[in-house]
Design an enzyme around this catalytic site. Sequence first.
Site, PDB file in Angstrom:
ATOM      1  N   PRO A  85      41.992  41.124  25.855  1.00  0.00           N
ATOM      2  CA  PRO A  85      41.765  41.405  24.424  1.00  0.00           C
ATOM      3  C   PRO A  85      40.683  41.152  23.960  1.00  0.00           C
ATOM      4  O   PRO A  85      39.900  40.103  24.642  1.00  0.00           O
ATOM      5  CB  PRO A  85      43.017  40.135  23.845  1.00  0.00           C
ATOM      6  N   THR A  86      40.044  41.992  23.147  1.00  0.00           N
ATOM      7  CA  THR A  86      38.529  41.740  22.453  1.00  0.00           C
ATOM      8  C   THR A  86      38.113  41.941  21.410  1.00  0.00           C
ATOM      9  O   THR A  86      39.220  42.858  20.665  1.00  0.00           O
ATOM     10  CB  THR A  86      37.531  42.455  23.487  1.00  0.00           C
ATOM     11  N   ARG A 159      45.429  33.871  19.295  1.00  0.00           N
ATOM     12  CA  ARG A 159      44.619  34.997  19.020  1.00  0.00           C
ATOM     13  C   ARG A 159      44.888  35.821  20.287  1.00  0.00           C
ATOM     14  O   ARG A 159      45.339  35.456  21.565  1.00  0.00           O
ATOM     15  CB  ARG A 159      43.028  34.557  19.515  1.00  0.00           C
ATOM     16  N   ARG A 164      47.689  41.519  23.877  1.00  0.00           N
ATOM     17  CA  ARG A 164      48.159  41.551  25.078  1.00  0.00           C
ATOM     18  C   ARG A 164      49.484  42.199  25.348  1.00  0.00           C
ATOM     19  O   ARG A 164      50.006  42.848  26.227  1.00  0.00           O
ATOM     20  CB  ARG A 164      48.546  39.943  25.472  1.00  0.00           C
ATOM     21  N   ASP A 194      35.597  35.669  27.434  1.00  0.00           N
ATOM     22  CA  ASP A 194      34.539  34.555  27.386  1.00  0.00           C
ATOM     23  C   ASP A 194      34.726  33.489  28.532  1.00  0.00           C
ATOM     24  O   ASP A 194      33.810  32.748  28.649  1.00  0.00           O
ATOM     25  CB  ASP A 194      34.552  33.728  25.944  1.00  0.00           C
ATOM     26  N   GLU A 279      51.780  30.782  26.046  1.00  0.00           N
ATOM     27  CA  GLU A 279      52.094  31.012  27.710  1.00  0.00           C
ATOM     28  C   GLU A 279      53.498  30.767  27.979  1.00  0.00           C
ATOM     29  O   GLU A 279      54.168  31.480  28.654  1.00  0.00           O
ATOM     30  CB  GLU A 279      51.180  30.280  28.406  1.00  0.00           C
ATOM     31  N   THR A 307      35.342  28.811  29.876  1.00  0.00           N
ATOM     32  CA  THR A 307      34.143  28.782  29.137  1.00  0.00           C
ATOM     33  C   THR A 307      34.190  29.179  27.709  1.00  0.00           C
ATOM     34  O   THR A 307      35.059  30.189  27.525  1.00  0.00           O
ATOM     35  CB  THR A 307      32.927  29.269  29.759  1.00  0.00           C
TER      36      THR A 307
END
Lengths: 333, 346
Positions: A85-86, A159, A164, A194, A279, A307
């Site tokens: 996802p972005t 988010r 998803r 990221d 999850e 990260t």
Amino acid sequence: MATRMKLKLKTVFVLYFMVSLLGLVYALMQLGGQHCDCREHMSVITQLREELRRLQEQLKKSGATKLPPKLPAKPSLPTIYVITPTYARLVQKAELTRLSQTFLHVPNLHWIVVEDSPHKTPLVSDLLFKSGLTYTHLHMLTAKDRKLQEGDPSWLKPRGVEQRNEALRWLREDRRVQPGGDRQQGVVYFADDDNTYSVQIFEEMRSTQRVSVWPVGLVGGMKFESPVVEGGKVVRFHTGWRPSRPFPMDMAGFSVSLKLVLANPEACFDGEAPMGFLESSFLQGLVTMDELEPKADNCSKVLVWHTRTEKPKMKREEALQAQGLGSDPAVEV
Amino acid sequence: MPKRRDILAIVLIVLPWTLLITVWHQSTIAPLLAIRKERLAVRHHRLSDDGVDGKREAGGQAQDSKEYCASDRDIVEVVRTEYVYTRPPPWSDVLPTIHIITPTYSRPVQKAELTRLANTFLHVPNLHWILVEDSQRRTPLVTRLLRETGLNYTHLNVETPRNYKLRGDTRDPRIPRGTMQRNLALRWLRETFNANSSQAGIVYFADDDNTYSLELFEEMRSTRKVSVWPVAFVGGLRYESPKVNAAGKVYGWKTVFDPHRPFAIDMAGFAINLRLILFKPQAYFKLRGVKGGYQESSLLRELVTLNDLEPKAANCTKVLVWHTRTEKPVLVNEGKKGFTDPNVEI
């Protein structure tokens, strides 16, 4: 007769001697004139270099990026479907760029990028097109009340949930339309844009039969979170935060076989789940803890890191824009 | 008498042929030898795996006494390793080598940063990565990582002396981070490459947390002296960029932060031809007394003038490199004693 013969022999000798002498002189000249040869070669080299430069310019003009051709698909390897996802923000292009550079090393990878947007943006479309990867470009807008606002801490709302789920929906639809034994072969992995992925993690997950798990670095307020493996089975989870969750793992710490995803068409992420349970909301219906397959050397190696990229400081840009002197918006960043 | 004549005849027959053959043999070998020698100058031959690791030099810093502390406490360990090619694209004899200088230091995200950087570099042909650690000796983490990538690399290290570092990792305004490491890499290049050799090379300073597009490396390959291009997310702007006039020459800097610096550009915004580095062996980054933002100028002003700069990236209109910064991970749950197994490398 003897003298005539002798004479003939003598001339033969003399001729032979002259010929070989000439040949020697010629060879010496060749050696001595080696520089001349080199010069010829040098001129050929410079010519070729010019050609190369010209061709490079042409390539640049035509807008093609100098990417290596993507790895040829090997029919025997299960495909890894990476769902990312972005959303649009300053660092989006940079994140997707370096992500694509990692994915280019992985054969049989299918990248499913889902934008949090009402329509496909040109930035992402162009990037995917030039990336050289096999991809599917989707979009799904998060409902306003579910969306993080400016200034909200990142943990306030989950988010990427709708995105998803949309990717899972597409995958199930796509596989339904194309039935066939080997079309069910594959692995699904949720990769946020990221994080940092080593190339090895993809090879680890390829052999997933149901759900496989591994450690994730720099997450949960610790150096790494990890399943604890005893006797080749996962017995508990090593995490510093709410270890009582059914699956206290990060999104980047597991992958699901495509078969399992297709066999459970109702399994998706629950956006209403409490923080950290995202999850678990997906995995609960799919697998139990002792069915989990530990990877990365019985979960002893960290091959993926959670990260996060800093938000770049834009004070000066904002000041300029207030004066109407902002940077050229046509230049894509 | 006839015997002597016969012998003479035989000698006269054989001699020119032997001479011819030796001469011809030499002439075919000689050009190959020339190429071999050139190759040796660039690469150290791949030595056997059981540990002929390279030479070690420990010495004082006589030549750099200007830059470094005069005392002999600053001992520099320069360790050279040989090149290994496996996964990167095959080495081309035509493309100039891009020497990438990356200073790095140990912190939790180091392995992640270097991993994704390596994933990027593995796509670039003729790339030579010079990784310089800010440490007293080469760490096993970095050594192993470099070896496993299969990249063509050189692993160096130099520790920034403690009295120059502030506690914590707030930026010390007195000595910009990475300076000593970059200078060491420049010194290594000057010691390794002969100014007269025809080795084409480009030098680029790449920090380990930035993001680079593959197009950038192809743009910089044609650098003749110093080439420049825009960089995103620096100077508090979407991007900073050189100002290019209609004639394709750089005449200024599109920045808000001190645009009157001699070279108002970020470390990631320029590349230098190796020949220029070798031609001006005294040019280094200034270590002390450098105002914030002037570090790049301290090196570039010794190498080029504004007029010599070559704008790339479509006359500085495309952004091909982003000055991204990675958040420091919050490790609250480690507690005082460390919760996780310290033997697991992250």
